[in-house]
Motif scaffolding. Structure first.
Motif, PDB file in Angstrom:
ATOM      1  N   ASN A 380       0.858  -1.193   0.000  1.00 18.65           N
ATOM      2  CA  ASN A 380       0.000   0.000   0.000  1.00 18.65           C
ATOM      3  C   ASN A 380       0.897   1.247   0.000  1.00 18.65           C
ATOM      4  O   ASN A 380       2.121   1.129   0.057  1.00 18.65           O
ATOM      5  CB  ASN A 380      -0.951  -0.017   1.208  1.00 18.65           C
ATOM      6  CG  ASN A 380      -0.177  -0.019   2.524  1.00 18.65           C
ATOM      7  OD1 ASN A 380       0.989   0.396   2.582  1.00 18.65           O
ATOM      8  ND2 ASN A 380      -0.810  -0.495   3.580  1.00 18.65           N
ATOM      9  N   HIS A 381       0.281   2.444  -0.016  1.00 21.32           N
ATOM     10  CA  HIS A 381       1.078   3.667  -0.191  1.00 21.32           C
ATOM     11  C   HIS A 381       2.112   3.859   0.910  1.00 21.32           C
ATOM     12  O   HIS A 381       3.233   4.272   0.644  1.00 21.32           O
ATOM     13  CB  HIS A 381       0.160   4.897  -0.271  1.00 21.32           C
ATOM     14  CG  HIS A 381      -0.375   5.079  -1.661  1.00 21.32           C
ATOM     15  ND1 HIS A 381       0.436   5.398  -2.721  1.00 21.32           N
ATOM     16  CD2 HIS A 381      -1.628   4.957  -2.174  1.00 21.32           C
ATOM     17  CE1 HIS A 381      -0.287   5.477  -3.825  1.00 21.32           C
ATOM     18  NE2 HIS A 381      -1.547   5.209  -3.525  1.00 21.32           N
ATOM     19  N   ARG A 382       1.718   3.559   2.173  1.00 25.18           N
ATOM     20  CA  ARG A 382       2.649   3.800   3.282  1.00 25.18           C
ATOM     21  C   ARG A 382       3.856   2.862   3.189  1.00 25.18           C
ATOM     22  O   ARG A 382       4.998   3.275   3.351  1.00 25.18           O
ATOM     23  CB  ARG A 382       1.918   3.618   4.614  1.00 25.18           C
ATOM     24  CG  ARG A 382       2.594   4.409   5.745  1.00 25.18           C
ATOM     25  CD  ARG A 382       1.948   4.184   7.078  1.00 25.18           C
ATOM     26  NE  ARG A 382       2.094   2.784   7.495  1.00 25.18           N
ATOM     27  CZ  ARG A 382       1.110   2.070   8.023  1.00 25.18           C
ATOM     28  NH1 ARG A 382      -0.078   2.585   8.182  1.00 25.18           N
ATOM     29  NH2 ARG A 382       1.308   0.808   8.385  1.00 25.18           N
ATOM     30  N   ASP A 383       3.575   1.585   2.894  1.00 24.05           N
ATOM     31  CA  ASP A 383       4.672   0.612   2.810  1.00 24.05           C
ATOM     32  C   ASP A 383       5.539   0.857   1.573  1.00 24.05           C
ATOM     33  O   ASP A 383       6.751   0.627   1.592  1.00 24.05           O
ATOM     34  CB  ASP A 383       4.114  -0.823   2.776  1.00 24.05           C
ATOM     35  CG  ASP A 383       3.400  -1.164   4.084  1.00 24.05           C
ATOM     36  OD1 ASP A 383       3.692  -0.486   5.095  1.00 24.05           O
ATOM     37  OD2 ASP A 383       2.567  -2.090   4.091  1.00 24.05           O
TER      38      ASP A 383
END
Length: 606
Positions: A380-383
């Motif tokens: 996902n975006h954070r990872d």
């Protein structure tokens, strides 16, 4: 008659007026050009090559320059010799285009975007030769056939933006030749072009010169092009001529230290024959160089499987997707730790999109990207943001990738502050150490990008990419905009960093000689697919796919006794990568030709 010079430049001096007083662009340059001869002017950016040609055309006044000394003697068609430096602009307008033609470096800015190609081609012949509209159109069509543009009748009705870079450059050459000038000035006419198009255009200019007997003044910084084209060579350095001689003398027995350094910095195709691993170039004047081969490790860092990236083409009233650009089509490869894989191919083959897809700067359609055990596609975006600590990108144009309003210290600090890697005194120390690493003086920390040369800006971009200690760096045409000697220094720097830090590179380029110097493995791309993949030795010394063979044949060799003939170059036009919605592309299948060397068996369209 032939030994009478057509143009003679004597003690030319050109000055530019600035707020800080006059700046000398050309200090004292003299040389001559004879009919039917090609004189190559070589030197790096800022050496005064283009200034000399613009002075000869008397266009330098429009660029803020002033011819403050010397003579520019030119023999006109009627045998009269005039000094162009003293000629008034109304006579210059008759001479420009009619007797002296010019091909500029950037074809898009040399053509007018609001007029069709036909109109721009006929304008000069109607003005200078007084032809009727029908005669001028016939001449324009003939010119386009001469420069071998496919479907010339259609091209006359098109606008410049509808043509590819190589075609636009051919139109500019046709315009320069329209009035059969006695002298043709070509200012870096092939710098922005692919290898195959460059080879065709050089062969074309050589053929046209032989057929028409035109004299050519050819300006370039590419020594391989000089070897292909020149009869005589003038070497310029900081506004002065430092050496002049026949092409064989310059290449085989250079006298001036600068010429020697220039030739030493040119990567030559075939230099790495018999060597298993890449190694830095031996540059003159550098004593402390580490020239050990870079072995790398057997451990896989990046694994890419069946990567496909397409861009939708919208159309119709509701802007629905009607077709897709198949930019990257089912490619797979691996990169080991501390090694370099190069992707080569022409513009539009999908190399850059492949590089951006790995970092998910462009979202791929499908496929797997595994970096050091992390599945990049599933994040996902954070990872994904956290994963980008391990992968960084160096772009082709360092000026566009740096912020003009921030000083260099802030630019290199930014990624470290974003990720909270360091702050305060530790941050300052790390930035200073990075500047030492890329061999930039610490006094540059307070400078801004516009105060640096192209090579220095590219070093800042490398320092910024190294700031987060990445494992993989995607270098997208990272040295293609640089001068020969600067390019050699930046390549050596990248290779030294690889040896020290164990970096892996995905090196994207269209320069085959550079690729041969830096690569462990090479993938050749054509129309979105990798058509050949394997160890550098295997691909370069035993190319199997017809496209790889054509690409190798097109590379100019820096040896004046080994020139290419136009008959050797028979490239097929590249088909369109756009396919209608619902089109099923065949999967990429390969044949193993031994020792990890694979050749595409699926129809690649070549």
């Amino acid at each position: 008659m032939l030994d009478q010079p057509l143009a003679t430049i004597e003690n030319l001096r050109v000055e530019f007026q600035t707020k800080d007083g006059p700046v000398v662009g050309v200090e004292d340059v003299s040389f001559e050009i004879r009919p039917g001869e090609t004189v190559c002017i070589v030197g790096e950016s800022g050496s005064g090559k283009s200034v000399s040609s613009l002075a000869l055309m008397r266009l330098i006044e429009y660029g803020g320059g002033d011819i403050s000394g010397g003579q520019l003697l030119f023999k006109r068609g009627d045998g009269e010799e005039i000094d162009l430096a003293k000629t008034d602009q109304s006579l210059m307008r008759t001479i420009r285009g009619n007797e002296i033609g010019m091909i500029f470096q950037e074809p898009m800015t040399a053509l007018n975007p609001v007029f069709t190609v036909g109109r721009q081609l006929t304008e000069g012949v109607r003005m200078h030769k007084g032809l009727s509209k029908a005669q001028a159109e016939a001449r324009a069509l003939d010119l386009l056939k001469q420069v071998r543009i496919p479907e010339p009748e259609r091209r006359l009705k098109q606008y410049p933006h509808e043509l590819s870079g190589g075609m636009r450059q051919r139109v500019v050459i046709a315009m320069a030749l329209a009035c059969e000038p006695r002298l043709l000035i070509a200012d870096e006419p092939t710098t922005a072009l692919d290898v195959t198009i460059q080879a065709e255009i050089l062969a074309l200019m050589d053929r046209l010169k032989r057929e028409t007997g035109t004299a050519v003044m050819f300006i370039t910084h590419d020594m391989a092009v000089v070897a292909q084209m020149a009869d005589r060579v003038v070497v310029m350095f900081r506004g002065n001529k430092v050496e002049e001689g026949t092409v064989e003398e310059i290449f085989e027995n250079p006298q001036h230290n600068y010429t020697k350094a220039l030739l030493a910095a040119v990567p030559k195709l075939g230099e790495m024959r018999g060597k298993h691993y890449p190694e830095p170039m031996k540059l003159l004047g550098r004593k402390d160089q580490n020239l050990d081969p870079i072995v790398g490790s057997e451990e896989v860092l990046l694994e890419v499987k069946n990567l496909t990236t397409r861009f939708p083409v919208k159309g119709g009233f509701f802007r629905r997707t009607v077709a897709n650009v198949h930019a990257v089509e089912d490619i797979s490869f691996t990169i080991n730790k501390g090694r370099t894989l190069s992707l080569v191919g022409e513009s539009g083959c999908g190399k850059s999109t492949a590089g951006r897809s790995l970092l998910r700067l462009v979202e791929p359609q499908s496929g797997h990207v595994n970096l050091d055990g992390k599945d990049i596609m599933a994040l996902n975006h954070r990872d994904l943001r956290a994963a980008r600590l391990d992968m960084q990108m160096i772009f082709q144009d360092p000026f566009a990738s740096l912020n003009p309003q921030m000083n260099l210290m802030s630019q290199v600090a930014e990624p470290m502050l974003n990720y909270g890697v360091a702050k305060g005194e530790e941050l300052r120390e790390r930035i200073a150490a990075l500047f030492d690493r890329v061999e930039l003086p610490r006094s540059f920390l307070r400078r801004f990008p516009h105060e640096l040369s192209g090579g220095q800006r590219q070093r800042v971009a490398i320092a910024r990419a190294l700031a987060l200690n990445p494992k993989l760096i995607v270098a997208d045409e990272a040295v293609s905009a640089l001068d020969v000697s600067v390019q050699a220094q930046v390549l050596n720097l990248m290779m030294e960093l690889q040896a020290e830090l164990g970096l892996s590179y995905l090196f994207i380029s269209h320069d085959m000689a550079v690729v041969e110097r830096v690569s462990h493995d090479v993938g050749v791309m054509y129309l979105g697919r990798i058509v050949e993949l394997g160890p550098r030795e295997a691909v370069f010394e035993n190319p199997q796919h017809p496209y790889t063979q054509a690409l190798m044949k097109a590379v100019p060799i820096a040896d004046p006794r080994n020139r290419k003939d136009e008959r050797e170059l028979n490239f097929k036009p590249i088909p369109s990568p756009i396919h209608p919605e619902g089109y099923e592309a065949a999967p990429s299948e390969y044949r193993d030709v031994g020792t990890g060397h694979y050749v595409l068996t699926t129809d690649s369209g070549y």
